[in-house]
Write an enzyme that holds these catalytic residues in place. Structure first.
Site, PDB file in Angstrom:
ATOM      1  N   HIS A 138      -9.668   1.581   5.039  1.00 38.13           N
ATOM      2  CA  HIS A 138      -8.387   1.759   5.726  1.00 38.13           C
ATOM      3  C   HIS A 138      -8.581   2.725   6.893  1.00 38.13           C
ATOM      4  O   HIS A 138      -9.383   3.652   6.806  1.00 38.13           O
ATOM      5  CB  HIS A 138      -7.346   2.306   4.737  1.00 38.13           C
ATOM      6  CG  HIS A 138      -5.957   2.246   5.291  1.00 38.13           C
ATOM      7  ND1 HIS A 138      -5.484   3.180   6.193  1.00 38.13           N
ATOM      8  CD2 HIS A 138      -4.945   1.370   5.107  1.00 38.13           C
ATOM      9  CE1 HIS A 138      -4.243   2.858   6.523  1.00 38.13           C
ATOM     10  NE2 HIS A 138      -3.894   1.768   5.877  1.00 38.13           N
TER      11      HIS A 138
ATOM     12  N   ASN B 184       0.863  -1.185   0.000  1.00 35.20           N
ATOM     13  CA  ASN B 184       0.000   0.000   0.000  1.00 35.20           C
ATOM     14  C   ASN B 184       0.900   1.235   0.000  1.00 35.20           C
ATOM     15  O   ASN B 184       1.456   1.598   1.027  1.00 35.20           O
ATOM     16  CB  ASN B 184      -0.909  -0.027   1.240  1.00 35.20           C
ATOM     17  CG  ASN B 184      -1.768   1.226   1.339  1.00 35.20           C
ATOM     18  OD1 ASN B 184      -1.806   2.044   0.408  1.00 35.20           O
ATOM     19  ND2 ASN B 184      -2.450   1.389   2.459  1.00 35.20           N
TER      20      ASN B 184
ATOM     21  N   LYS C 288       0.054   4.270  -0.376  1.00 27.51           N
ATOM     22  CA  LYS C 288      -0.609   5.476   0.154  1.00 27.51           C
ATOM     23  C   LYS C 288      -0.374   6.655  -0.802  1.00 27.51           C
ATOM     24  O   LYS C 288      -0.306   6.449  -2.015  1.00 27.51           O
ATOM     25  CB  LYS C 288      -0.143   5.752   1.587  1.00 27.51           C
ATOM     26  CG  LYS C 288      -0.303   4.504   2.486  1.00 27.51           C
ATOM     27  CD  LYS C 288      -0.137   4.758   3.944  1.00 27.51           C
ATOM     28  CE  LYS C 288      -0.324   3.450   4.711  1.00 27.51           C
ATOM     29  NZ  LYS C 288      -0.256   3.617   6.160  1.00 27.51           N
TER      30      LYS C 288
ATOM     31  N   SER D 150       3.483  -1.577  10.551  1.00 26.42           N
ATOM     32  CA  SER D 150       4.938  -1.650  10.745  1.00 26.42           C
ATOM     33  C   SER D 150       5.519  -3.029  10.411  1.00 26.42           C
ATOM     34  O   SER D 150       6.432  -3.505  11.089  1.00 26.42           O
ATOM     35  CB  SER D 150       5.319  -1.225  12.167  1.00 26.42           C
ATOM     36  OG  SER D 150       4.955   0.135  12.384  1.00 26.42           O
TER      37      SER D 150
ATOM     38  N   GLU E 193      -6.926   5.134   7.864  1.00 32.90           N
ATOM     39  CA  GLU E 193      -6.720   6.543   7.502  1.00 32.90           C
ATOM     40  C   GLU E 193      -7.986   7.113   6.864  1.00 32.90           C
ATOM     41  O   GLU E 193      -8.328   8.273   7.079  1.00 32.90           O
ATOM     42  CB  GLU E 193      -5.499   6.665   6.581  1.00 32.90           C
ATOM     43  CG  GLU E 193      -4.209   6.472   7.375  1.00 32.90           C
ATOM     44  CD  GLU E 193      -3.066   5.822   6.611  1.00 32.90           C
ATOM     45  OE1 GLU E 193      -3.082   5.809   5.371  1.00 32.90           O
ATOM     46  OE2 GLU E 193      -2.147   5.302   7.287  1.00 32.90           O
TER      47      GLU E 193
ATOM     48  N   GLU F 121      -5.383  -4.227  10.983  1.00 30.84           N
ATOM     49  CA  GLU F 121      -4.362  -3.191  11.108  1.00 30.84           C
ATOM     50  C   GLU F 121      -4.607  -2.388  12.389  1.00 30.84           C
ATOM     51  O   GLU F 121      -5.404  -1.444  12.377  1.00 30.84           O
ATOM     52  CB  GLU F 121      -4.414  -2.238   9.908  1.00 30.84           C
ATOM     53  CG  GLU F 121      -4.107  -2.899   8.590  1.00 30.84           C
ATOM     54  CD  GLU F 121      -3.490  -1.921   7.590  1.00 30.84           C
ATOM     55  OE1 GLU F 121      -2.486  -2.297   6.968  1.00 30.84           O
ATOM     56  OE2 GLU F 121      -3.977  -0.779   7.462  1.00 30.84           O
TER      57      GLU F 121
ATOM     58  N   GLY G 179       2.612   2.940  10.812  1.00 30.05           N
ATOM     59  CA  GLY G 179       3.570   4.019  10.611  1.00 30.05           C
ATOM     60  C   GLY G 179       4.307   4.434  11.876  1.00 30.05           C
ATOM     61  O   GLY G 179       4.967   5.465  11.912  1.00 30.05           O
TER      62      GLY G 179
END
Ligand code: 13P
Length: 256
Positions: free
Chosen positions: A98, A11, A13, A216, A100, A170, A176
């Site tokens: 996701h 991904n 992003k 991560s 985000e 996730e 991140g």
């Protein structure tokens, strides 16, 4: 030993220009070639999808995904992309829900569910993301959050559609941050997700659904994570931006 084929996705992003994408594909193919024993999905920004497909050329086992889509088929939705437009670019997978998008763009389980259904209607395979925040983990709410997100995002899917859906666990606190869930923490969450899928469908369907871990994932922790019985692959952010490190993660899936 389960029979599920591992699925490892990159991904990217909001990163990677068209030129960088072509270079990445070239480097990745030099590292790995057109592999068959692991499903590999590259998920570029919309702007680089066509270039990635073109650069993959005859490497037909590596599939291309999108990071989001709208649930309507077409029409006056300025700035949005439909499943049909993605299919037009030979996209096969789409990441939906996701964290985000949930956190920064207000996506609810209801919205994610509409997108999941639209994806299946267009024969795109959804990768549906779920995961708890640190606050929710510390408050002992992991199972409640995962169950609500999973059930809410997958309302009204038939058995075939469920089997063709990939789940990505996730944990938000691991994305991140360089702080991955331990293999035991991840396995515990994945086993719970599979148990919930059993309740939503049945044993044989739940056994076929692939559950990726994301947060991560790096070359040095990938193998241990993916050797857990209910971890069927990885959804990789930061470490996928470099072709070589993503290739290492794919190799870890293969060797597991
Ligand atoms: P990182 O691998 O950068 O933690 O991102 C994980 C992720 O969000 C993949 O979708």
């Amino acid at each position: 030993m389960n029979m599920r084929k591992k699925i490892v996705a990159a991904n990217w992003k909001m990163n990677m220009t068209v030129g960088e994408s072509a270079e990445w594909v070239r480097d990745f193919l030099l590292e790995l070639g057109d592999i068959r024993d692991v499903d590999v999905v590259v998920v570029p920004p919309f702007t680089a999808i066509a270039k990635v497909t073109e650069s993959l050329g005859s490497a037909q086992n590596i599939k291309v995904g999108a990071q989001n889509m709208h649930w309507e088929r077409s029409g006056a939705f300025t700035g949005e992309i439909s499943a049909a437009l993605l299919r037009d670019l030979f996209v096969r997978y789409v990441v939906l829900g996701h964290s985000e998008r949930r956190q920064l763009f207000g996506e609810t389980d209801e919205i994610v569910n509409k997108k999941v259904k639209a994806a299946h209607e267009a024969t795109l395979k959804p990768i549906v993301c779920i995961g708890e925040t640190l606050e929710q983990r510390d408050g002992g709410k992991v199972e409640k959050v995962l169950s609500t997100q999973l059930r809410g995002s997958l309302v009204d899917l038939d058995a075939k559609q469920l089997q063709e859906t990939t789940i990505a666990y996730e944990p938000v606190w691991a994305i991140g941050t360089g702080r991955n869930a331990t293999p035991a923490q991840a396995q515990e969450a994945h086993a719970f997700i599979r148990q919930t899928l059993r309740e939503m469908s049945d044993e044989s369907v739940a056994e076929k659904i692939r559950i990726q871990y994301g947060g991560s994932v790096k070359p040095n922790n990938a193998r241990e994570l993916m050797s857990q019985p209910d971890i069927d692959g990885a959804l990789v952010g930061g470490a996928s931006l470099e072709a070589r490190s993503f290739a290492e993660i794919v190799k870890a899936a293969r060797e597991e």
